[in-house]
Design a protein around this motif. Structure first.
Motif, short mmCIF file in Angstrom:
data_model
loop_
_atom_site.label_atom_id
_atom_site.label_comp_id
_atom_site.label_asym_id
_atom_site.label_seq_id
_atom_site.Cartn_x
_atom_site.Cartn_y
_atom_site.Cartn_z
N ILE A 72 -31.40 26.59 44.82
CA ILE A 72 -30.74 26.86 43.51
C ILE A 72 -29.55 27.70 43.61
CG2 ILE A 72 -31.18 27.71 41.39
CD1 ILE A 72 -33.76 26.22 41.54
N GLY A 73 -29.95 28.75 44.35
CA GLY A 73 -28.93 29.62 44.50
C GLY A 73 -27.38 29.23 45.22
N GLU A 74 -27.71 28.38 46.36
CA GLU A 74 -26.54 27.92 46.80
C GLU A 74 -25.79 26.94 46.03
OE1 GLU A 74 -28.33 25.83 50.41
OE2 GLU A 74 -29.19 27.98 50.97
N LEU A 75 -26.52 26.02 45.27
CA LEU A 75 -26.11 25.15 44.41
C LEU A 75 -24.84 26.05 43.45
CD1 LEU A 75 -28.69 22.42 43.55
CD2 LEU A 75 -26.74 22.10 45.00
N ASP A 76 -25.65 27.30 42.96
CA ASP A 76 -24.86 27.98 42.08
C ASP A 76 -23.36 28.56 42.86
OD1 ASP A 76 -24.25 29.73 39.70
OD2 ASP A 76 -25.30 31.60 40.74
N MET A 77 -23.76 28.68 43.95
CA MET A 77 -22.58 29.38 44.62
C MET A 77 -21.45 28.23 44.87
SD MET A 77 -23.16 32.50 46.35
CE MET A 77 -21.50 32.16 45.89
N LEU B 48 -8.86 30.44 59.41
CA LEU B 48 -10.21 29.99 59.48
C LEU B 48 -10.70 30.16 57.98
CD1 LEU B 48 -11.97 29.05 61.42
CD2 LEU B 48 -13.06 31.09 62.00
N ASN B 49 -10.98 29.15 57.58
CA ASN B 49 -11.95 29.11 56.20
C ASN B 49 -13.27 29.27 56.34
OD1 ASN B 49 -12.56 28.56 53.67
ND2 ASN B 49 -11.07 27.12 53.34
N CYS B 50 -13.85 30.43 55.84
CA CYS B 50 -15.21 30.66 56.01
C CYS B 50 -16.15 29.81 55.06
CB CYS B 50 -15.41 31.96 55.85
SG CYS B 50 -14.52 33.25 56.84
N LYS B 51 -15.55 29.37 54.08
CA LYS B 51 -16.06 28.38 53.15
C LYS B 51 -16.64 27.10 53.87
CE LYS B 51 -16.04 27.54 48.28
NZ LYS B 51 -15.44 27.44 46.97
N LEU B 52 -16.09 26.56 54.72
CA LEU B 52 -16.14 25.27 55.14
C LEU B 52 -17.69 25.38 55.78
CD1 LEU B 52 -12.77 24.33 56.49
CD2 LEU B 52 -14.01 23.74 54.43
N LYS B 53 -18.53 24.49 55.25
CA LYS B 53 -19.84 24.21 55.97
C LYS B 53 -19.74 24.10 57.44
CE LYS B 53 -23.79 24.61 53.67
NZ LYS B 53 -25.32 24.00 53.27
N LYS B 54 -20.77 24.87 58.08
CA LYS B 54 -20.93 24.26 59.58
C LYS B 54 -19.69 24.64 60.27
CE LYS B 54 -24.84 21.89 58.54
NZ LYS B 54 -25.79 21.96 59.41
N CYS B 55 -18.90 25.57 59.73
CA CYS B 55 -17.77 26.12 60.34
C CYS B 55 -17.84 27.64 60.70
CB CYS B 55 -16.43 25.81 59.58
SG CYS B 55 -14.96 25.77 60.30
N ALA B 56 -17.81 28.22 59.95
CA ALA B 56 -17.78 29.73 60.00
C ALA B 56 -18.63 30.45 59.02
CB ALA B 56 -16.38 30.32 59.75
N ASP B 57 -19.81 30.12 58.65
CA ASP B 57 -20.63 30.84 57.73
C ASP B 57 -21.69 31.40 58.23
OD1 ASP B 57 -22.06 28.50 58.40
OD2 ASP B 57 -22.67 27.66 56.57
N THR B 58 -21.77 31.48 59.61
CA THR B 58 -22.55 32.46 60.28
C THR B 58 -21.96 33.42 61.14
OG1 THR B 58 -23.46 31.21 61.92
CG2 THR B 58 -24.65 30.92 59.87
N GLU B 59 -22.57 34.43 61.85
CA GLU B 59 -21.80 35.09 62.63
C GLU B 59 -21.59 34.38 64.08
OE1 GLU B 59 -23.81 38.81 63.63
OE2 GLU B 59 -21.95 39.69 64.95
N TYR B 60 -22.74 33.69 64.31
CA TYR B 60 -22.38 32.62 65.55
C TYR B 60 -21.37 31.66 65.38
CZ TYR B 60 -23.66 29.28 69.19
OH TYR B 60 -23.97 28.57 70.24
N ARG B 61 -21.38 31.21 64.16
CA ARG B 61 -20.49 30.01 64.04
C ARG B 61 -19.05 30.57 63.98
NH1 ARG B 61 -24.50 25.87 61.55
NH2 ARG B 61 -24.66 26.73 59.32
N ASN C 135 -24.56 26.37 37.03
CA ASN C 135 -24.69 28.02 36.59
C ASN C 135 -26.30 28.49 36.56
OD1 ASN C 135 -21.87 28.29 36.19
ND2 ASN C 135 -21.87 27.37 34.46
N ALA C 136 -26.45 29.39 37.34
CA ALA C 136 -27.76 29.85 37.47
C ALA C 136 -27.65 31.40 37.10
CB ALA C 136 -28.39 29.74 38.69
N LYS C 137 -28.62 31.95 36.28
CA LYS C 137 -28.53 33.35 35.84
C LYS C 137 -30.12 33.78 35.77
CE LYS C 137 -27.54 34.77 31.63
NZ LYS C 137 -27.07 34.83 30.40
N VAL C 138 -30.15 34.90 36.81
CA VAL C 138 -31.66 35.41 36.26
C VAL C 138 -31.82 36.18 35.18
CG1 VAL C 138 -32.30 35.58 38.87
CG2 VAL C 138 -30.80 37.36 37.93
N VAL C 139 -32.80 35.86 34.36
CA VAL C 139 -33.04 36.68 33.16
C VAL C 139 -34.65 37.02 33.19
CG1 VAL C 139 -31.49 35.54 31.88
CG2 VAL C 139 -33.37 34.44 32.17
N SER C 140 -35.08 38.09 32.35
CA SER C 140 -36.21 38.52 32.41
C SER C 140 -36.62 38.27 31.19
CB SER C 140 -36.26 39.97 32.74
OG SER C 140 -37.66 40.37 32.70
#
Length: 406
Positions: A356-361, A97-110, A366-371
DNA sequence: CGAGATTCATGTGAAGTATACCTTTAGGCTTAA
DNA sequence: AAGCCTAAAGGTATACTTCACATGAATCTCGTA
């Protein structure tokens, strides 16, 4: 028209393909002989072998960067083990099972739903309590004696999105089963992944570990050579090309999958243009095309809100001066502007921040938090695509959104 | 001059809401005895 | 009376919103040398 086509097809048929067997270069292809991974394969096979004696193998963890042969090796082992098990009537089941596939195994339920589906149960995409799905899975599993090996690829994605509870439950499942037994094989390419995991989960999951180091340039070269030999007709691919390909792949942290893909796509391009040999220029075009296709595929599978967010980012990136990274606030206001020309309801900044976080994933940006001290805190965002394909991606985004753009 | 307080712009966590979908149940209708 | 269908009730997952608090370094403040 018909005549032209007839001629075209005739010509097409009379030309011999450059490929002897293109499948050999597909990433899903499993060669009989996997090079340079003997040690890892033996170790893994040793750990999993007890399953063939109907004993429960240890849980196992496979580390290694992308394209280092983890998935390939485990699938190879899986195939061999299943063969043996079938011959000797051993009730062994192996699920990949590939957990990266959307709507496939990306939550516990799925995840659990998908597992239950492997066992022939039909589970709706939503609506059922997760416990309920667990129960169906349990009972299906325990109906008759089975040894189950569960392979979770890209498991870090699952943990990041859904937490480690799901895996914890899976590793503990055995104590509730009367007949069957389950072991879990986790695969990840991020070495730092297990740091933020519950230590209990971590220890139970990595009873055993196998590390897949990246291939070095020489190893990649021999892999390419052995595959190319079967894939292409003689004389199509010069030695020099292989050298260039492997050098390129070694530069990309030894990603063999990419190298093979590069070779395949270059071959396809050469063939389509009627060239008899693969040349450097084909490689270069292929490099572009691969990235473009990959990004295109990701983008198309994205929900339209994410697409709109990405479009906002790309347009801002185009407008702003070079080098100057974009930050969340700008994106959000621009996104809201864009959404006015759209049937889409604008989302909150909170949500956009997550997107934005998801797009980074996904590796599109590339998203980086900076102060920035006195000037608050934000993400600095850059596009993660090579120059030149941006225009095409922008066009694609606009096309995708055309339905909703006014 | 420097330690500590302040500040900004947004990250981030938790809890609540809307939507889509599931199963169960109760009621009503049909059917067969 | 039994069987079957339908619609409402009650429950869930997911995507999103709302609320509220956390972050962390540039800048400010103010006591001190």
């Amino acid at each position: 028209m018909g005549i032209e086509l007839n001629k075209f097809f005739e010509d097409y048929m009379s030309k011999t393909s450059l490929f002897k067997n293109k499948d050999v270069l597909q990433s899903k292809h499993i060669p009989d002989d996997i090079l340079h991974r003997d040690e890892q394969i033996n170790k893994t096979a040793n750990i999993l072998a007890p399953a063939l004696r109907e004993e429960n193998p240890s849980n196992l963890f496979l580390y290694g960067q992308t394209g280092s042969g983890k998935t390939l090796s485990i699938k190879y082992i899986m195939e061999k083990m299943k063969n043996t098990a079938d011959k000797k009537d051993i009730p062994l089941e192996m699920f990949y099972l590939n957990c990266k596939l959307k709507k496939c195994a990306d939550t516990e339920y799925r995840l659990v739903a998908q597992l239950a589906r492997f066992l022939g149960k039909s589970i709706p995409p939503t609506g059922l309590p997760t416990d309920e799905v667990y129960n169906t899975f349990f009972s299906a599993l325990d109906e008759e004696r089975k040894i189950v090996i569960l392979i979770l690829d890209e498991i870090d994605h699952l943990v990041r999105k859904a937490g480690d509870e799901a895996i914890y439950n899976l590793t503990r499942i055995n104590s509730d089963l009367k007949n069957s037994q389950v072991s879990v094989v986790g695969i990840t390419n991020s070495l730092s992944f297990s740091n933020n995991m519950d230590p209990r989960v971590k220890s139970s999951l990595s009873e055993e570990e196998v590390l897949f180091p990246a291939y070095d340039a020489l190893q990649i070269r021999s892999i390419l050579e052995s595959r190319a030999e079967n894939a292409f007709h003689d004389g199509v691919l010069k030695e020099e090309m292989i050298r260039k390909c492997s050098a390129y792949a070694a530069r990309e942290h030894g990603d063999a999958r990419r190298a093979l893909e590069l070779l395949r796509v270059a071959g396809e391009l050469a063939e389509r243009r009627g060239d008899e040999k693969i040349r450097i220029k084909h490689l270069n075009i292929a490099e572009d095309k691969i990235e473009k296709d990959k990004i295109q595929e990701i983008i198309k599978s994205q929900p339209s809100q994410s697409q709109l967010t990405l479009l906002a980012i790309m347009q801002l990136d185009q407008q702003s001066d070079e080098k100057k990274p974009i930050c969340t606030g700008d994106i959000y206001s621009y996104y809201k502007e864009l959404s006015k020309n759209t049937t889409l309801r604008p989302l909150t900044q909170r949500r956009i921040s997550d997107i934005i976080g998801e797009l980074d994933m996904l590796g599109i940006i590339n998203a980086k938090v900076v102060s920035k001290g006195r000037f608050g805190r934000t993400r600095e965002i850059n596009l993660a695509m090579t120059q030149g394909i941006e225009d095409r991606v922008r066009t694609l985004l606009k096309e995708e959104l055309e339905v909703s753009l006014a």
